[in-house]
Every structure is written in structure tokens, then in C-alpha cells.
Design an enzyme around this catalytic site. Structure first.
Site, PDB file in Angstrom:
ATOM      1  N   HIS A 171      -4.091   2.169  10.254  1.00  0.00           N
ATOM      2  CA  HIS A 171      -5.061   3.068  10.893  1.00  0.00           C
ATOM      3  C   HIS A 171      -6.341   3.218  10.073  1.00  0.00           C
ATOM      4  O   HIS A 171      -7.334   3.750  10.572  1.00  0.00           O
ATOM      5  CB  HIS A 171      -4.425   4.431  11.180  1.00  0.00           C
ATOM      6  CG  HIS A 171      -4.265   5.305   9.966  1.00  0.00           C
ATOM      7  ND1 HIS A 171      -4.326   6.678  10.042  1.00  0.00           N
ATOM      8  CD2 HIS A 171      -4.046   5.023   8.657  1.00  0.00           C
ATOM      9  CE1 HIS A 171      -4.153   7.196   8.840  1.00  0.00           C
ATOM     10  NE2 HIS A 171      -3.978   6.211   7.988  1.00  0.00           N
ATOM     11  N   GLY A 224       0.822  -1.206   0.000  1.00  0.00           N
ATOM     12  CA  GLY A 224       0.000   0.000   0.000  1.00  0.00           C
ATOM     13  C   GLY A 224       0.852   1.250   0.000  1.00  0.00           C
ATOM     14  O   GLY A 224       0.505   2.253   0.617  1.00  0.00           O
ATOM     15  N   GLY A 225       1.970   1.182  -0.739  1.00  0.00           N
ATOM     16  CA  GLY A 225       2.973   2.246  -0.689  1.00  0.00           C
ATOM     17  C   GLY A 225       2.734   3.425  -1.596  1.00  0.00           C
ATOM     18  O   GLY A 225       3.623   4.265  -1.761  1.00  0.00           O
ATOM     19  N   ASP A 248       0.583  -2.058  -4.636  1.00  0.00           N
ATOM     20  CA  ASP A 248      -0.610  -1.226  -4.457  1.00  0.00           C
ATOM     21  C   ASP A 248      -1.586  -1.570  -5.575  1.00  0.00           C
ATOM     22  O   ASP A 248      -1.317  -2.441  -6.405  1.00  0.00           O
ATOM     23  CB  ASP A 248      -0.250   0.268  -4.455  1.00  0.00           C
ATOM     24  CG  ASP A 248      -1.162   1.071  -3.529  1.00  0.00           C
ATOM     25  OD1 ASP A 248      -2.403   0.892  -3.621  1.00  0.00           O
ATOM     26  OD2 ASP A 248      -0.665   1.867  -2.715  1.00  0.00           O
ATOM     27  N   ARG A 298       3.091   1.788   5.770  1.00  0.00           N
ATOM     28  CA  ARG A 298       3.131   3.160   6.278  1.00  0.00           C
ATOM     29  C   ARG A 298       1.733   3.768   6.228  1.00  0.00           C
ATOM     30  O   ARG A 298       1.145   3.911   5.159  1.00  0.00           O
ATOM     31  CB  ARG A 298       4.106   4.023   5.465  1.00  0.00           C
ATOM     32  CG  ARG A 298       4.264   5.434   6.051  1.00  0.00           C
ATOM     33  CD  ARG A 298       5.158   6.300   5.205  1.00  0.00           C
ATOM     34  NE  ARG A 298       4.539   6.631   3.920  1.00  0.00           N
ATOM     35  CZ  ARG A 298       4.876   7.690   3.192  1.00  0.00           C
ATOM     36  NH1 ARG A 298       5.824   8.501   3.600  1.00  0.00           N
ATOM     37  NH2 ARG A 298       4.275   7.921   2.037  1.00  0.00           N
ATOM     38  N   ARG A 299       1.212   4.109   7.397  1.00  0.00           N
ATOM     39  CA  ARG A 299      -0.103   4.734   7.520  1.00  0.00           C
ATOM     40  C   ARG A 299      -1.158   3.904   6.791  1.00  0.00           C
ATOM     41  O   ARG A 299      -1.982   4.425   6.046  1.00  0.00           O
ATOM     42  CB  ARG A 299      -0.075   6.172   6.996  1.00  0.00           C
ATOM     43  CG  ARG A 299       0.971   7.056   7.625  1.00  0.00           C
ATOM     44  CD  ARG A 299       0.763   7.264   9.109  1.00  0.00           C
ATOM     45  NE  ARG A 299      -0.334   8.161   9.393  1.00  0.00           N
ATOM     46  CZ  ARG A 299      -1.157   8.037  10.434  1.00  0.00           C
ATOM     47  NH1 ARG A 299      -1.026   7.023  11.261  1.00  0.00           N
ATOM     48  NH2 ARG A 299      -2.111   8.903  10.662  1.00  0.00           N
TER      49      ARG A 299
END
Length: 404
Positions: A305, A237-238, A262, A301-302
Site C-alpha cells: 500500500h 520489509g518486516g 529490511d 505485511r502492509r
């Protein structure tokens, strides 16, 4: 009179002590800076009348509306950058807007210390308003107000609808209620190119898009090398590959392949925007079986969440299936304090609640990692504090070197 006199005296002394850390050109630690901010905010609460505190908190919605209006009017760019004043009439002419209306908006901004207001009907830039001269910061403020704001405002109604038993998920939650849509928030963004552009621009700001500088990639890959033909890092998911580019810039001598995973359209966009040749790509969703197996590092990364605990657990288990005994999972995300959480981090959790996700505390990360049958090795904090932490997890059978 303020009702918390003892706190006023104690906090004033504390602020004075902390302020001395800034004397003679010294650069205080992040902890000192954060302590000064917290004490200053607490002093403001103690110094106000209790009723005034309620009104001050309630009025923050209007404050954000004033700043968003100033962005729409292009006030930040039209205000003289050198700090000289401009009259309401002059700036209104440049905006092609009504002077009375512009004056009221600028007055509201200045009351929140955004712009200076030295004389009647004249305004100027100050240190805070100059931050908004950077376009990405204006985009971030607009993005949060236009996008997250509508969803956050729907939290109470959605909570009542669900009798406070659930706050929904990625596909049905406050966001869908606030925007009267059946689309997920990412689908909603992608349906409007300008909206997506604004979102991506806002996400490039330092506080949101910081790369994983806390983790020692060089040491990890030197102690457990994968060879030049092995997979060093898979960024799941970069996006456009910003994190992999950043890691490569920080550690140009890393050995092994860098892989970006991704959605196909995201990868296509990344390549169209100059994705470096040293980054390989593989299409897929977060929950598709990972084709890049046995990588030394699986990097997120992020990402976590975005998801509730149930979907986050599914994501962990999916990644676990691709890992081997030398793999590390690195989750670059916020880590909230279990006690005394910073306000902006707690509010960010509500932002994510409105979109069907959540920020997590240290104990919540530990519980999530362990529920997937993984081992939480360490939470790495960099000099930016918990906003930019890295959660390191491995298989229980991990045979690689420890980095403690």
C-alpha cells in the site's frame, strides 16, 4: 423536518432487527456488527436536514483538532478513570492551562461523544474516551493528525497542480507539498527520532499492526515442507520482526527457517530491541534482488500500500525472480470492496494517496497480480474482515498443494 422520512422508518426497523442479535449476552458476527454501524450512520444522515449534513461533515476537521488538543493537554490521563467527574478548574490546574480554553476543548470533545459532560463545567470518562487511555491509541490519533493530516489536506492543491492527471508518487506528492519538503515520508520520519517513535507506537495498535492470522501457515508448510534447513518464510520489509514472532507464537512447530529482510538500520534496531534468535536477518531494500531464494513463503505485511501500481509491479517482479514452483507470495494488506466500500477503508486509501501509495480493491489486486505474470490463488479473509486480508499468489508453474 428531515426530508428522508421513508429511509428513517426503514432504517429504524433494520436497526431494531440487528440490535436483537445482541440480546441475552449473544456475540453477533462481524457482519452483523458492521451492518448495524452502517445502518446507524445512514440513519443519522437521513434524520438530519440536508444543510446540517454538509455542516456536520465539514466540521470533522475541528472535531479531530479538539481530540488532538486533548491529547496534547494529557486530558485522557488526568480525567478520573473510575468515571467520576472532575471540574474544568481542577483539571486545568493539573494541566497548568487556562480554564476557559480547556473548557472549550473538552466541550468540543464531549459534543463528539468523547468524554461525558453530565453537569455544568464537569466532565468524566465514558466508554469512548477510555479507549484513549491506551498510549498507543493516543499516539495513533496524534500520528494521523500531525503527519497524515497535513498531507491529506494538500491533496486538492496537488491535484490542481497536476490538473488531476496524477497524484504523484512516493518521492513527489501531496506529502511533499503539505510539509514543504523534498524528503519521502519515511525519510522525513527518520530525520526526527521522536517523530519516528510516535509513528512506530501508533503502528502497534491492533487495527494497523494485526498479523496475518487469516492464512493457514501450518497447513501450507505441512503439505509442502521445506525441511528444517530450508527457508520457510521470508518477511520482506518486516520491521522489527513482529509478524514473524506472531506467526511463530501461533504455530510453534513450523519447520524451516524464518528470515527477516529490511533496511540495515531497521534490522539493527530490531536486534537492539530483542529480536528472537530463531529469526535470521538479511539487509536490503524492497527492490534489491532477494538473496533468500526458493522460500516456501514470501510475506509482505502492509508493504504494497506504500507504492503506486508501477512500483508495486516492480516489487512483484523482483520477488517473482526469487520464487520457485513451490513458493507462495502472501500480501497482508487491505482489500477494498469494488462496490459499497466501507468508509474507513476508502478514507485509508486517501491517506495512502497523500503519501504516494494506494489501498486496492479486489479487482485492482487481481489486475496487479496478473500483470506481473503471477496467479492470484485466493484472497483470505479473517474474522476482522477486509482490513486484514491476505492475497495469495504463485507462479503459473506452481506445483504445491492447494489450500482451498
Amino acid at each position: 423536518m428531515p426530508t428522508d422520512t421513508n429511509s428513517i422508518i426503514a432504517l429504524s426497523k433494520s436497526i431494531g432487527k440487528l440490535a436483537r442479535e445482541f440480546e441475552n449476552g449473544a456475540t453477533p458476527s462481524k457482519e452483523v456488527q458492521q451492518a448495524l454501524v452502517l445502518a446507524s450512520e445512514q440513519l443519522g444522515v437521513a434524520a438530519r436536514e440536508p444543510d446540517d449534513n454538509v455542516y456536520n461533515i465539514s466540521g470533522q476537521i475541528s472535531q479531530n483538532a479538539a481530540i488532538r488538543s486533548a491529547i496534547a493537554l494529557n486530558a485522557f490521563a488526568l480525567m478520573p478513570e473510575d468515571g467520576s467527574t472532575i471540574t474544568v478548574e481542577d483539571i486545568s490546574t493539573k494541566m497548568n492551562a487556562d480554564p476557559e480554553l480547556v473548557g472549550r476543548i473538552l466541550r468540543a470533545c464531549a459534543s463528539a461523544h468523547v468524554f461525558g459532560h453530565p453537569t455544568v463545567n464537569e466532565y468524566c470518562h465514558n466508554n469512548l474516551s477510555r479507549v484513549y487511555l491506551q498510549g498507543d491509541h493516543r499516539q495513533l490519533a496524534a500520528q494521523i493528525y500531525d503527519f497524515t493530516g497535513h498531507a491529506v489536506l494538500a491533496i486538492p492543491d496537488f491535484g490542481e497542480e497536476k490538473q488531476w492527471k496524477s497524484m504523484g508518487d512516493y518521492v513527489r506528492g501531496p506529502f511533499q507539498l503539505g510539509f514543504a519538503t523534498d524528503l519521502s515520508y519515511m525519510e522525513y520520519l527518520q530525520a526526527n527520532p521522536q517523530r519516528l517513535k510516535s509513528w512506530n507506537s501508533g503502528m502497534r495498535t491492533g487495527k494497523i499492526g494485526h498479523r496475518t492470522s487469516a492464512f493457514p501457515f501450518d497447513r501450507a508448510l505441512e503439505l509442502d515442507p521445506c525441511g528444517k534447513d530450508g527457508i520457510a518464510i521470508v518477511d520482506v520489509g518486516g520491521g522489527r520482526g513482529q509478524a514473524l514472532e506472531g506467526i511463530h507464537q501461533d504455530y510453534p512447530n513450523l519447520e524451516g527457517r524464518l528470515v527477516l529482510q529490511d533496511l540495515p538500520d531497521v534490522i539493527k534496531d530490531a536486534k537492539a530491541n530483542g529480536l528472537p534468535d530463531y529469526i535470521e536477518t538479511t539487509p536490503g531494500t524492497f527492490f534489491d534482488p532477494l538473496t533468500a531464494k526458493g522460500a516456501r513463503i514470501y510475506h509482505f505485511r502492509r508493504v504494497f500500500h506504500i507504492w503506486t501500481q508501477t512500483k508495486a509491479l516492480e516489487l512483484l517482479e523482483n520477488t517473482k525472480n526469487a520464487m520457485n514452483d513451490y513458493s507462495r507470495m502472501l500480501i497482508a494488506d487491505m482489500v477494498l470492496a469494488d462496490v459499497g466500500c466501507e468508509r474507513d477503508l476508502a478514507m485509508q486509501d486517501l491517506n495512502m494517496m497523500s503519501l504516494g501509495g494506494m489501498e486496492r480493491s479486489e479487482s485492482e489486486w487481481t489486475s496487479l497480480i496478473e500483470s506481473a505474470g503471477l496467479v492470484l490463488k485466493k484472497i483470505w479473509q479473517n474474522d476482522q474482515g477486509p482490513k486484514h486480508a491476505v492475497v495469495e499468489a504463485t507462479l503459473p508453474t506452481f506445483k504445491g498443494h492447494g489450500l482451498e
